[in-house]
Structures are given as C-alpha cells and as structure tokens.
Scaffold this motif. Structure first.
Motif, PDB file in Angstrom:
ATOM      1  N   GLY A 100       0.829  -1.189   0.000  1.00  0.00           N
ATOM      2  CA  GLY A 100       0.000   0.000   0.000  1.00  0.00           C
ATOM      3  C   GLY A 100       0.865   1.242   0.000  1.00  0.00           C
ATOM      4  N   PRO A 101       0.269   2.402   0.151  1.00  0.00           N
ATOM      5  CA  PRO A 101       1.048   3.646   0.200  1.00  0.00           C
ATOM      6  C   PRO A 101       2.101   3.599   1.308  1.00  0.00           C
ATOM      7  N   GLY A 102       3.328   3.943   0.959  1.00  0.00           N
ATOM      8  CA  GLY A 102       4.413   3.960   1.933  1.00  0.00           C
ATOM      9  C   GLY A 102       4.990   2.599   2.263  1.00  0.00           C
ATOM     10  N   GLU A 103       4.542   1.565   1.557  1.00  0.00           N
ATOM     11  CA  GLU A 103       4.986   0.204   1.852  1.00  0.00           C
ATOM     12  C   GLU A 103       5.833  -0.368   0.722  1.00  0.00           C
ATOM     13  N   VAL A 104       6.584  -1.423   1.066  1.00  0.00           N
ATOM     14  CA  VAL A 104       7.454  -2.108   0.122  1.00  0.00           C
ATOM     15  C   VAL A 104       7.175  -3.600   0.181  1.00  0.00           C
ATOM     16  N   LEU A 105       7.076  -4.220  -0.982  1.00  0.00           N
ATOM     17  CA  LEU A 105       6.952  -5.672  -1.083  1.00  0.00           C
ATOM     18  C   LEU A 105       8.347  -6.244  -1.302  1.00  0.00           C
ATOM     19  N   VAL A 106       8.758  -7.142  -0.406  1.00  0.00           N
ATOM     20  CA  VAL A 106      10.091  -7.736  -0.476  1.00  0.00           C
ATOM     21  C   VAL A 106       9.972  -9.216  -0.802  1.00  0.00           C
ATOM     22  N   SER A 107      10.717  -9.648  -1.806  1.00  0.00           N
ATOM     23  CA  SER A 107      10.863 -11.074  -2.082  1.00  0.00           C
ATOM     24  C   SER A 107      11.919 -11.613  -1.126  1.00  0.00           C
ATOM     25  N   VAL A 108      11.488 -12.420  -0.170  1.00  0.00           N
ATOM     26  CA  VAL A 108      12.357 -12.831   0.941  1.00  0.00           C
ATOM     27  C   VAL A 108      13.295 -13.947   0.489  1.00  0.00           C
ATOM     28  N   GLU A 109      14.565 -13.777   0.824  1.00  0.00           N
ATOM     29  CA  GLU A 109      15.550 -14.819   0.565  1.00  0.00           C
ATOM     30  C   GLU A 109      15.923 -15.580   1.829  1.00  0.00           C
ATOM     31  N   ALA A 110      15.853 -14.913   2.983  1.00  0.00           N
ATOM     32  CA  ALA A 110      16.189 -15.581   4.244  1.00  0.00           C
ATOM     33  C   ALA A 110      15.570 -14.823   5.408  1.00  0.00           C
ATOM     34  N   SER A 111      15.286 -15.566   6.472  1.00  0.00           N
ATOM     35  CA  SER A 111      14.798 -15.016   7.728  1.00  0.00           C
ATOM     36  C   SER A 111      15.547 -15.755   8.834  1.00  0.00           C
ATOM     37  N   SER A 112      15.378 -15.351  10.089  1.00  0.00           N
ATOM     38  CA  SER A 112      16.052 -16.067  11.169  1.00  0.00           C
ATOM     39  C   SER A 112      15.076 -16.338  12.299  1.00  0.00           C
ATOM     40  N   VAL A 113      15.477 -17.210  13.207  1.00  0.00           N
ATOM     41  CA  VAL A 113      14.652 -17.532  14.373  1.00  0.00           C
ATOM     42  C   VAL A 113      15.098 -16.648  15.530  1.00  0.00           C
ATOM     43  N   ASN A 114      14.148 -15.940  16.114  1.00  0.00           N
ATOM     44  CA  ASN A 114      14.420 -15.067  17.250  1.00  0.00           C
ATOM     45  C   ASN A 114      13.544 -15.464  18.428  1.00  0.00           C
ATOM     46  N   GLY A 115      13.961 -15.038  19.626  1.00  0.00           N
ATOM     47  CA  GLY A 115      13.176 -15.337  20.810  1.00  0.00           C
ATOM     48  C   GLY A 115      11.751 -14.849  20.696  1.00  0.00           C
ATOM     49  N   HIS A 116      11.558 -13.715  20.062  1.00  0.00           N
ATOM     50  CA  HIS A 116      10.216 -13.164  19.878  1.00  0.00           C
ATOM     51  C   HIS A 116       9.337 -14.140  19.109  1.00  0.00           C
ATOM     52  N   ASP A 117       9.890 -14.758  18.062  1.00  0.00           N
ATOM     53  CA  ASP A 117       9.119 -15.711  17.259  1.00  0.00           C
ATOM     54  C   ASP A 117       8.648 -16.889  18.103  1.00  0.00           C
ATOM     55  N   VAL A 118       9.545 -17.395  18.927  1.00  0.00           N
ATOM     56  CA  VAL A 118       9.231 -18.559  19.757  1.00  0.00           C
ATOM     57  C   VAL A 118       8.195 -18.204  20.819  1.00  0.00           C
ATOM     58  N   ILE A 119       8.325 -17.019  21.418  1.00  0.00           N
ATOM     59  CA  ILE A 119       7.371 -16.593  22.437  1.00  0.00           C
ATOM     60  C   ILE A 119       5.981 -16.410  21.841  1.00  0.00           C
ATOM     61  N   VAL A 120       5.902 -15.785  20.672  1.00  0.00           N
ATOM     62  CA  VAL A 120       4.599 -15.619  20.004  1.00  0.00           C
ATOM     63  C   VAL A 120       3.985 -16.977  19.700  1.00  0.00           C
ATOM     64  N   ALA A 149      15.888 -10.818   4.908  1.00  0.00           N
ATOM     65  CA  ALA A 149      16.779 -10.222   3.921  1.00  0.00           C
ATOM     66  C   ALA A 149      16.269 -10.662   2.562  1.00  0.00           C
ATOM     67  N   GLY A 150      16.268  -9.759   1.603  1.00  0.00           N
ATOM     68  CA  GLY A 150      15.727 -10.114   0.300  1.00  0.00           C
ATOM     69  C   GLY A 150      15.875  -9.004  -0.713  1.00  0.00           C
ATOM     70  N   VAL A 151      14.969  -9.019  -1.691  1.00  0.00           N
ATOM     71  CA  VAL A 151      15.034  -8.101  -2.826  1.00  0.00           C
ATOM     72  C   VAL A 151      13.696  -7.389  -2.965  1.00  0.00           C
ATOM     73  N   VAL A 152      13.739  -6.094  -3.187  1.00  0.00           N
ATOM     74  CA  VAL A 152      12.501  -5.343  -3.401  1.00  0.00           C
ATOM     75  C   VAL A 152      11.805  -5.870  -4.661  1.00  0.00           C
ATOM     76  N   ALA A 153      10.544  -6.268  -4.507  1.00  0.00           N
ATOM     77  CA  ALA A 153       9.757  -6.754  -5.639  1.00  0.00           C
ATOM     78  C   ALA A 153       8.856  -5.667  -6.207  1.00  0.00           C
ATOM     79  N   ALA A 154       8.347  -4.791  -5.334  1.00  0.00           N
ATOM     80  CA  ALA A 154       7.462  -3.707  -5.772  1.00  0.00           C
ATOM     81  C   ALA A 154       7.368  -2.685  -4.657  1.00  0.00           C
ATOM     82  N   THR A 155       7.000  -1.466  -5.023  1.00  0.00           N
ATOM     83  CA  THR A 155       6.820  -0.407  -4.030  1.00  0.00           C
ATOM     84  C   THR A 155       5.434   0.207  -4.182  1.00  0.00           C
ATOM     85  N   GLY A 156       4.894   0.663  -3.066  1.00  0.00           N
ATOM     86  CA  GLY A 156       3.621   1.349  -3.091  1.00  0.00           C
ATOM     87  C   GLY A 156       3.800   2.822  -3.382  1.00  0.00           C
TER      88      GLY A 156
END
Length: 316
Positions: A26-46, A68-75
């Motif tokens: 949407g306006p002010g947003e970016v669509l990212v094609s994700v190449e990698a993510s990581s596991v964080n304590g926040h993820d496990v707690i949620v 981490a990834g590549v911009v696919a589109a911008t709003g």
C-alpha cells in the motif's frame, strides 16, 4: 506464495507452511521477495502464546521477525527504493501479522528496511538483523558503553551475544564473555578479551564491570551486584522472573536493570550495515534450514547451546 504460520499456540509442531495470497504494498509500503529469515526469541514466544495480548487469539499468525531479500514492488509515496534493490529489515514486533519474514514475500513500511550490506549472503544478512540491532541498541543507546570500560556479555555465544562481543570490541571496551567453554575459541576470535565458562563461574567471583549485557534472564540481581558504582546493566530477556527483577531494581537508580525496545527503523539498520561494511561485525550462523523445516529451526533454538543464529533459507 508459501508462508510459515502459527495455527494454534503451542510447541514447534503447530507451525505450518501454508499457501497464501501474495500481499500487495500500500502507500508507503514495500513488497520484499524474501531470501532468508532467522529464528528469534520473539518468534518462539509468540508461537508459544506468550504474547497473546499482542497476537490475539485469531489464527493464523505469521512467523519471522526479520528478513533479507530483494525489493519486488513499491507502493505509492515510496522513494529511494526500486525493484531489484537488496534490502534487510523487520516486521513490527508489536503488531499482529498473518504472515511474517518466514514467507516468500513480505510487505512492510518503507521505514522498516534499509539497503543490505554488500559482501555477505542473504543468509548471513538475515542472521544479523535482529541480533545486531538489539546488540547495537543495548550497547550504544541503553547502557552507553564507552571505550576502555569493562563489559560482561552473558550468553555470549548466542545471536545477540556474538554481535555484542564484536560491537563492544569495536567500541574499545574490555570484553568478558560468559558462555559454554567449547565456544571460547569462537568468542576470542570475535574480540573477547576473556572467556568464562558459565558452568563453573559464579557471579560473586567475577567483576566488577562497568556494563553487563544479559541475554539469559536468570539471576539478574546477583549479576547486578557485580556492577561498579556507576555501572549499567541491560537485559534482552523478558521472562516473568526477569521482569520481576527489572521492576525490583528500579530503587537502585543508575544501577537498575534496564530493558529496551529493539524495534529498528531505517537509520539503525543503516548504522548496522556500516558496522558490517567496516569489518567490525560479521555473521555467525549455527544452522541453515529450508522454509519447510522452520519447526526444526525453532526446536534447535529452544534446545540452546548454539553458536550464533538459526536461519531460514527461503530462496536458494
């Protein structure tokens, strides 16, 4: 697109890789094609239901705080980014998301990303986003670590710990790392001046320290007592015992136990990238898992005893 989602609160086996609609920026947003993510304590707690006041009781809930990834589109109204730009960033930790960084695509506000540092892979970049910005915020903004001060990093072999050891060394501090004995060679190589085995070291036998950064969350008052008169202590652990210790320590003024919100925006992510580019900070990756094995990555995180980060490789 494929996305990892929490289908009910519980152990890692509640995670599912589902086929969902690709989001649009949407306006002010970016669509990212994700190449990698990581596991964080926040993820496990949620996932376990520890933040129900934020995540609610409606499912599915997205997984993955960073990416981490590549911009696919911008709003509309997005400046400075175009399709193909390599970026890193985070989703907002205090907002509910049906998909997060552990997905083939993620939409985030443009002020939550920054150009990813050159010279490292997407897997390596993802390992640093939350860990690195948390360590940077703790040392620079929360405890105001200064050159020549003595710092203890407790839980030094984890994601935040390995980043903190490197950043504290770059800031000119004398770094004592508390971790498993087998991680001593790694931590010395990252810049620790001294490595203590947590299994045989008691809090009353060490210090005093100008700064203590805790990533464990237990025995906080015991470690707080090892501060100098002007010492500062911060913890990234948010367990019930840790929160109780933080509240009780408020009577100690500057020597209280601090906590903080590691919620990085573009300037912090840019600062972190500068530390990577300068060579002051390098990634430490314990294991890499495909998106379909995100549950196994969560299980490995919860077992502990690792060196660095568990990373989810989304795109080869």
């Amino acid at each position: 697109m494929k996305a990892v989602q929490v289908m009910s609160y519980g152990a890692a086996d509640v995670l599912r890789v589902n086929e969902v609609a690709r989001p649009a920026p949407g306006p002010g947003e970016v669509l990212v094609s994700v190449e990698a993510s990581s596991v964080n304590g926040h993820d496990v707690i949620v996932r376990a239901g520890g933040l129900k006041m934020v995540s609610g009781r409606r499912f599915p809930i997205g997984v993955g705080l960073d990416f981490a990834g590549v911009v696919a589109a911008t709003g509309a109204d997005v400046e400075g980014y175009r399709a193909g730009d390599r970026v890193w960033g985070t989703v907002h930790p205090r907002q509910r998301h049906t998909t997060g960084g552990a997905a083939e695509y993620v939409v985030v506000p443009a002020d939550r990303i920054a150009p990813a540092p050159a010279g490292i892979s997407p897997v390596e970049a993802a390992s640093l986003v939350v860990a690195g910005t948390t360590a940077l915020t703790a040392l620079r903004d929360s405890t105001h670590l200064a050159a020549a001060e003595r710092i203890l990093v407790r839980g030094a072999a984890g994601g935040v710990g390995t980043a903190a050891v490197q950043l504290a060394h770059a800031m000119g501090a004398h770094v004592t790392a508390l971790a498993r004995d087998r991680h001593a060679p790694l931590l010395t190589g990252l810049g620790a001046d001294e490595v203590l085995d947590y299994g045989s070291t008691t809090s009353d036998a060490i210090g005093p320290f100008d700064v203590i950064l805790d990533t464990v969350g237990s025995e906080l008052n015991c470690y707080r007592s090892r501060l100098t008169k002007s010492g500062r202590m911060a913890t990234v652990a948010l367990s019930a015992p840790a929160l109780a210790a933080i509240a009780a320590s408020s009577v100690h003024g500057s020597r209280r136990i601090r906590t903080f919100s590691a919620n990085p925006d573009t300037p912090v992510l840019r600062d972190l990238a500068d530390h990577v580019t300068s060579g002051a900070l390098r990634p430490v990756v314990d294991g890499v898992y495909p998106l379909t094995d995100t549950a196994a990555a969560h299980q490995a995180f919860e077992r502990g005893g690792t060196a660095g980060k568990h990373v989810i490789q989304v795109a080869a």
